[in-house]
Each structure stands twice: as C-alpha cells, then as structure tokens.
Design an enzyme around this catalytic site. Sequence first.
Site, PDB file in Angstrom:
ATOM      1  N   ASP A 195       0.752  -1.173   0.001  1.00 52.47           N
ATOM      2  CA  ASP A 195      -0.025  -0.098   0.154  1.00 52.47           C
ATOM      3  C   ASP A 195       0.850   1.361   0.088  1.00 52.47           C
ATOM      4  O   ASP A 195       2.005   1.359   0.895  1.00 52.47           O
ATOM      5  CB  ASP A 195      -0.801  -0.070   1.263  1.00 52.47           C
ATOM      6  CG  ASP A 195      -1.964   1.096   0.986  1.00 52.47           C
ATOM      7  OD1 ASP A 195      -3.079   0.641   0.569  1.00 52.47           O
ATOM      8  OD2 ASP A 195      -1.709   2.188   1.735  1.00 52.47           O
ATOM      9  N   ILE A 196       0.606   2.362  -0.961  1.00 55.30           N
ATOM     10  CA  ILE A 196       1.228   3.470  -0.833  1.00 55.30           C
ATOM     11  C   ILE A 196       0.992   4.105   0.394  1.00 55.30           C
ATOM     12  O   ILE A 196      -0.272   4.397   0.696  1.00 55.30           O
ATOM     13  CB  ILE A 196       1.089   4.147  -2.151  1.00 55.30           C
ATOM     14  CG1 ILE A 196       1.345   3.430  -3.494  1.00 55.30           C
ATOM     15  CG2 ILE A 196       1.710   5.764  -2.024  1.00 55.30           C
ATOM     16  CD1 ILE A 196       1.154   4.218  -4.710  1.00 55.30           C
ATOM     17  N   ASN A 239      -2.759  12.566  -3.055  1.00 53.98           N
ATOM     18  CA  ASN A 239      -3.747  13.144  -4.062  1.00 53.98           C
ATOM     19  C   ASN A 239      -4.576  14.562  -3.539  1.00 53.98           C
ATOM     20  O   ASN A 239      -4.798  15.339  -4.687  1.00 53.98           O
ATOM     21  CB  ASN A 239      -5.084  12.052  -3.946  1.00 53.98           C
ATOM     22  CG  ASN A 239      -4.707  10.974  -5.156  1.00 53.98           C
ATOM     23  OD1 ASN A 239      -4.011  11.338  -6.066  1.00 53.98           O
ATOM     24  ND2 ASN A 239      -5.310   9.744  -4.994  1.00 53.98           N
ATOM     25  N   ASP A 273      -2.100   9.598 -10.224  1.00 53.91           N
ATOM     26  CA  ASP A 273      -2.129   8.531 -11.187  1.00 53.91           C
ATOM     27  C   ASP A 273      -0.730   8.174 -11.838  1.00 53.91           C
ATOM     28  O   ASP A 273      -0.142   7.205 -12.067  1.00 53.91           O
ATOM     29  CB  ASP A 273      -2.910   8.929 -12.573  1.00 53.91           C
ATOM     30  CG  ASP A 273      -4.396   8.999 -12.375  1.00 53.91           C
ATOM     31  OD1 ASP A 273      -4.807   8.347 -11.113  1.00 53.91           O
ATOM     32  OD2 ASP A 273      -5.173   9.139 -12.999  1.00 53.91           O
ATOM     33  N   GLU A 324      -4.719   2.313  -4.170  1.00 52.37           N
ATOM     34  CA  GLU A 324      -3.269   2.449  -3.968  1.00 52.37           C
ATOM     35  C   GLU A 324      -2.931   1.404  -3.489  1.00 52.37           C
ATOM     36  O   GLU A 324      -1.766   1.250  -3.094  1.00 52.37           O
ATOM     37  CB  GLU A 324      -2.987   3.863  -3.471  1.00 52.37           C
ATOM     38  CG  GLU A 324      -3.142   3.732  -1.741  1.00 52.37           C
ATOM     39  CD  GLU A 324      -4.459   4.136  -1.501  1.00 52.37           C
ATOM     40  OE1 GLU A 324      -5.443   4.069  -2.540  1.00 52.37           O
ATOM     41  OE2 GLU A 324      -4.538   4.595  -0.178  1.00 52.37           O
TER      42      GLU A 324
END
Length: 305
Positions: free
Chosen positions: A176-177, A184, A193, A220
């Site tokens: 997971d980011i 964002n 993106d 993500e």
Amino acid sequence: MTFILDKPTILIADDEPINVRVLAQNLTPNYRIKTATNGQKALAIVNSDDPPDLVLLDIQMPDMDGYQVLVAMRQQDSSKNIPVIFITAKDGAEDEAKGLDLGAMDYITKPFNLPVVNARVKNQIALKQKTDLLEKLALIDGLTEIPNRRHYDSRIEVEWRRAIKDGLPLSLVMIDIDEFKLFNDNYGHAQGDVALKRVAAITASQLKRNSDLVARYGGEEFVVLLPDCTLAFARTIADNIRQAVYSLNLEHEYAKAKQVTVSLGVSCIIPSREQSVESLQKKADELLYLAKKSGRNKVVAEPFN
Ligand SMILES: [Mg+2]
C-alpha cells in the site's frame, strides 16, 4: 501497451492425405500449419500446449468423425473457444445445420474452391484475434497496465490448488502506498495517477520469474503473488520493492518521509484443503497494517499457519 500477434496456427484434419496436402500448401504462406489424418490425433493437437487458432475439420473420418471431435472440443475449457470450420463432402442442408448447431463457425463443401477457403479462414482468424485481444485487455488494469484484480483472483485460485497438490509454499505480498490520500489531496489526481504508474512499473520490475504476478488490488493497493516461494525469499523480494519505490525519489512533502513510500505485509503458507485463499489474504493485510502502524516504509513478514 503492445501485443505481439504471432503468425496464427491452423490445424487441418482430414483422413485423405491429398486434401491435407492441398490445403496446407495453400495456407502455408500466411499461417503455421499442423495436420492430422484422424479425429483422435486432431483432438490431441487441440489439447496440447500449443493449440491452434483455428481448425479446418473434415466430417467423414473413420473411428472418430468431425462431429465427435467438435463435441469433445466444446466440452473442454482449453478448446471450447477455438473456432472450427467444417470442410466436407456432405453437402446437404441438414448436415450443414447439424455442424453449425454443434458450434462450427463456418461450413465449406468439397470440392473446395481455394480462394473461398482463404477468405473464410481469414475472416475467422480476424475474429479470433479480436476476441483474444479483448480477453487480454479484460485482465489488465487500464491505468497502470499491470494485471488487474480479476486477473489476480483467477490466478491465485489456480496457484492455490497447485500448491496443495504439490505441497509447495505460496507467498503473498500486500503493498500500500503510504499517505496516498494526502498526496492526491495536495498534488491532484493527475499526479496521483503518475505515482501509481511509477510504483506499479517498478514493483513489476522486481519480479524475475514468469510465475510471479503483480496486480493492482484496488486504489493505491497492489498484491504480489509468489508461487513456490519461501517466506524468507518473499521477504527479500518485498524489501527490494520497498527500496526500489524509495529510490524513485517521488516528492511527497506531506508525508513523514517527504517522499512516496510503500508499506508491505508478507505471508507464506503451504496450503491444505481446510484453509482458504481469503484467510491468507487477510493475514497479509493484517501484517501490512502492522507495517503502517510501526512507522510505514516497512516490511512485516510472518508465516501463516
Ligand atoms: Mg473424410
């Protein structure tokens, strides 16, 4: 993205060698040709590791006729979508209707006219290539161009069954980011993106075996499926991914690390019939959560038993 379309393969099945020879000579310039002079051999080629894209199938053959070959093909997942064109001396409307009812795509009567054979073959091959391309696209994530969730879901089922059968370990990495919502919110979705694409690409570049799969799990989150892979090796791969993402050096000034990082949960199991895919995924997810809780940009790995 690009898909390389190989020269299509055509199987010609006819019990009269002269027919096979004439058809093969005629089609050789544009196709790879395989031949069979009976129904059993035709079926063996259809079910091999290198199946044809189209079958030109004679109806009247001893032992196993063309109708029987087609029925057998339609009952198997691996061959049910391979198009069949009947080429036959049976020229009655009933014979043609029976062939089409069984699932043949087209019907050519003997004596055949070679330009007509060529044109019909070309049409069916074009249709098959479009179908194959759509099937491939349906398994790819549109943004990151890596496999999508649907692709992963079907692959893990296959690998899970294989691991049970062979008694081999199966490892899973959930990725997971970190603080991606903040990314964002501050940099906008277009930049988000870009970050997703870069993380996906560099994660994929860390996998070396054909059997390894990285997919976009959602948002993500990514998942890496590692068949026949121990926990120790999976942990190494996960840490390589973590470092590779860090080395992208993507600015994220609203995150603690001041750049884009990932957290990873790694688990490994030698599965049995009593366990479920979902329980392994849940375990890897819990370990990912621990990696987040213990400061992010981390790998947490534990066996699952
Ligand atoms: Mg015949």
